[in-house]
Design a protein around this motif. Structure first.
Motif, short mmCIF file in Angstrom:
data_model
loop_
_atom_site.label_atom_id
_atom_site.label_comp_id
_atom_site.label_asym_id
_atom_site.label_seq_id
_atom_site.Cartn_x
_atom_site.Cartn_y
_atom_site.Cartn_z
N ARG A 119 29.05 54.71 -6.21
CA ARG A 119 28.49 53.75 -5.42
C ARG A 119 28.35 54.03 -3.92
NH1 ARG A 119 31.75 49.68 -6.96
NH2 ARG A 119 30.65 49.29 -9.04
N ALA A 120 29.65 54.41 -3.64
CA ALA A 120 29.60 55.03 -2.23
C ALA A 120 28.58 56.23 -1.79
CB ALA A 120 31.03 55.30 -1.83
N GLU A 121 28.41 56.95 -2.84
CA GLU A 121 27.35 58.21 -2.61
C GLU A 121 26.06 57.73 -2.69
OE1 GLU A 121 28.57 61.27 -5.32
OE2 GLU A 121 30.60 60.96 -4.73
N GLY A 122 25.68 56.37 -2.90
CA GLY A 122 24.60 56.00 -2.92
C GLY A 122 23.50 55.90 -4.12
N PHE A 123 24.39 56.33 -5.27
CA PHE A 123 23.58 56.43 -6.52
C PHE A 123 23.32 55.01 -7.15
CE2 PHE A 123 25.27 60.82 -6.18
CZ PHE A 123 24.43 61.34 -6.34
N PHE A 124 23.91 53.83 -6.75
CA PHE A 124 23.81 52.92 -7.47
C PHE A 124 22.98 51.74 -6.64
CE2 PHE A 124 27.98 53.50 -9.88
CZ PHE A 124 27.18 54.62 -10.78
N GLU A 125 22.43 50.67 -7.30
CA GLU A 125 21.79 49.77 -6.51
C GLU A 125 22.59 48.35 -7.15
OE1 GLU A 125 17.17 48.81 -8.23
OE2 GLU A 125 17.86 50.78 -7.19
N PRO A 126 22.36 46.88 -6.60
CA PRO A 126 22.70 45.70 -7.46
C PRO A 126 21.93 45.45 -8.34
CG PRO A 126 22.77 45.61 -4.82
CD PRO A 126 21.90 46.84 -5.03
N PHE A 127 22.55 44.71 -9.38
CA PHE A 127 21.67 44.17 -10.45
C PHE A 127 21.05 43.04 -9.86
CE2 PHE A 127 24.98 46.39 -12.99
CZ PHE A 127 24.18 46.92 -14.01
N ASP A 128 19.96 42.53 -10.60
CA ASP A 128 19.01 41.37 -10.12
C ASP A 128 19.71 40.36 -11.37
OD1 ASP A 128 17.55 39.01 -10.14
OD2 ASP A 128 15.51 40.23 -10.48
N LEU A 129 20.64 39.43 -10.94
CA LEU A 129 21.34 38.65 -11.69
C LEU A 129 20.38 37.45 -12.57
CD1 LEU A 129 24.80 37.93 -10.07
CD2 LEU A 129 24.10 39.64 -11.59
N ALA A 130 19.30 37.48 -12.02
CA ALA A 130 18.22 36.70 -12.86
C ALA A 130 17.97 37.16 -13.94
CB ALA A 130 16.88 36.29 -11.82
N LYS A 131 18.02 38.68 -14.16
CA LYS A 131 17.87 39.25 -15.32
C LYS A 131 19.01 39.40 -16.28
CE LYS A 131 13.92 41.77 -13.36
NZ LYS A 131 13.32 43.42 -12.89
N VAL A 132 20.10 38.89 -15.85
CA VAL A 132 21.39 39.05 -16.80
C VAL A 132 22.05 37.74 -16.77
CG1 VAL A 132 23.51 40.61 -16.90
CG2 VAL A 132 21.56 41.38 -15.56
N PRO A 133 21.27 36.74 -17.35
CA PRO A 133 21.88 35.52 -17.34
C PRO A 133 23.25 35.22 -17.99
CG PRO A 133 20.09 35.62 -19.16
CD PRO A 133 20.09 36.96 -18.30
N ASN A 134 23.66 36.08 -18.68
CA ASN A 134 24.96 35.97 -19.25
C ASN A 134 26.09 36.56 -18.11
OD1 ASN A 134 24.81 35.21 -22.01
ND2 ASN A 134 24.39 37.45 -22.51
N ALA A 135 25.64 37.07 -17.12
CA ALA A 135 26.73 37.32 -15.95
C ALA A 135 27.37 36.07 -15.26
CB ALA A 135 25.94 38.15 -14.86
N GLN A 136 26.38 34.92 -15.53
CA GLN A 136 27.01 33.54 -14.87
C GLN A 136 28.14 33.28 -15.85
OE1 GLN A 136 23.58 30.89 -14.97
NE2 GLN A 136 22.20 32.18 -14.11
N LYS A 137 28.37 33.63 -16.92
CA LYS A 137 29.38 33.34 -17.71
C LYS A 137 30.74 34.16 -17.82
CE LYS A 137 25.88 31.92 -21.15
NZ LYS A 137 25.33 32.12 -22.34
#
Length: 344
Positions: free
Chosen positions: A97-115
């Protein structure tokens, strides 16, 4: 490394549903899913991926290996990663992540993340710790008179002197234990000078590179107590071994499998759908049965005999010490080198 791409056709439907929901709309998908070998690969092949395909219409390809393999492939991929989603221990994910390989998830596309219990969702959705394997203190029931109840017992119980098993620094378990010692005896989880001094007090101890080796040390009697993940001890108990594991009163450590969206991945929509499926309440329950992991979905139910064997569930998930790894990234090589020099 260039991977062969297979194309899959699926019908249009509503996006990113849970298991009981509708299928994800997509014309073609080519998602590569990384996971570990052994029981992990068997579960992915026999249960997780077929269920995911049935729920979404996406048919991914499985890539079996070690975390270091996944890291190497992402780094070598440059502007075109073979993965759209990464799975690995959170301390390893923090480096990428620190090296710039990742980006945040769009939580609207991961509804189970709310749980998901909030402690397992990184700030700004920059990674979600979707699979959690608690680490407690395991011990030989036939060789220990006073079972451990606290991490401090490793230092204070004379029965344990010279009979402790620990992970070596190449394993995330050692880094977790180091940060725990820094928190218990020092000013913060980053007080490594104090942590090294305290852990050196435990010498000599048996070091193991992975959980199976910790289990072997316990079975041989080379160690009578050791921090190890719940899975390993439950497997030993099923084989009739005289071992038990406790959750220390200060809290437990955990191997936290962090799922991250790869910035240069080609299948980001499918990656979101995959994470959403992994976070499904029933899928989390299925993994608990298969691996004795602690469900991160707050709606998952672990009951009956299984609940007796997996105590860190539901409200007790707050007992898991989830460290922030941002401050550790730049020091990881230095810490590893110091451990190898001082913990011989």
């Amino acid at each position: 490394m260039r991977l062969t791409r297979r194309e899959f056709s699926v019908g249009a439907a509503a996006a990113f549903a849970a298991m009981a929901g509708t299928r994800m709309a997509a014309a073609q998908q080519s998602l590569v899913v990384p996971t570990y070998g052994g029981l992990w690969a068997k579960f992915w092949e026999a249960q997780l991926l077929p269920g995911f395909s049935a729920a979404t219409g996406i048919e991914p390809r499985l890539d079996v290996g070690l975390g270091k393999d996944f890291v190497a492939k992402i780094r070598a991929g440059g502007g075109s990663s073979p993965y759209s989603i990464f799975m690995g221990n959170e301390n390893i994910a923090a480096m990428l992540r620190a090296e710039g390989f990742f980006e945040p998830f769009d939580l609207a596309k991961v509804p189970n993340a709310q749980k998901v219990f909030p402690q397992f969702v990184n700030k700004d959705a920059a990674g979600i710790r979707a699979i959690v394997s608690p680490i407690g203190l395991a011990y030989r029931t036939d060789m220990v008179k006073t079972p451990p109840a606290s991490w401090r017992d490793l230092w204070e119980n004379p029965e344990f002197k010279g009979r402790i098993g620990l992970y070596q620094i190449g394993n995330t378990g050692a880094v977790l234990f180091l940060r725990l010692a820094a928190e218990l005896f020092g000013s913060s989880p980053d007080d490594f000078d104090t942590a090294f001094a305290k852990i050196k007090e435990l010498l000599p101890f048996t070091q193991a590179s992975w959980s199976g080796e910790v289990a072997t040390a316990l079975m041989r009697g080379d160690a009578v107590v050791a921090p190890v993940d719940w899975t390993e001890i439950m497997v030993l108990q099923d084989k009739g071994a005289p071992v038990a594991i406790v959750a220390p009163k200060e809290g437990v450590l955990a191997f936290e499998q962090s799922f991250n969206l790869v910035a240069t991945g080609a299948e980001k929509d499918a990656a979101h759908a995959y994470l959403n499926y992994v976070l499904d309440a029933k899928v989390q329950q299925d993994m608990a049965r298969a691996f004795f992991t602690s469900p991160t979905n707050s709606e998952s139910v672990v009951d009956g005999e299984l609940a007796k064997r997996i105590p860190i569930v539901g409200p007790r998930m707050s007992e898991i010490k989830s460290f922030n790894w941002d401050s550790y990234v730049d020091r990881s090589a230095e810490i590893a080198d110091r451990w190898n020099r001082e913990m011989a």
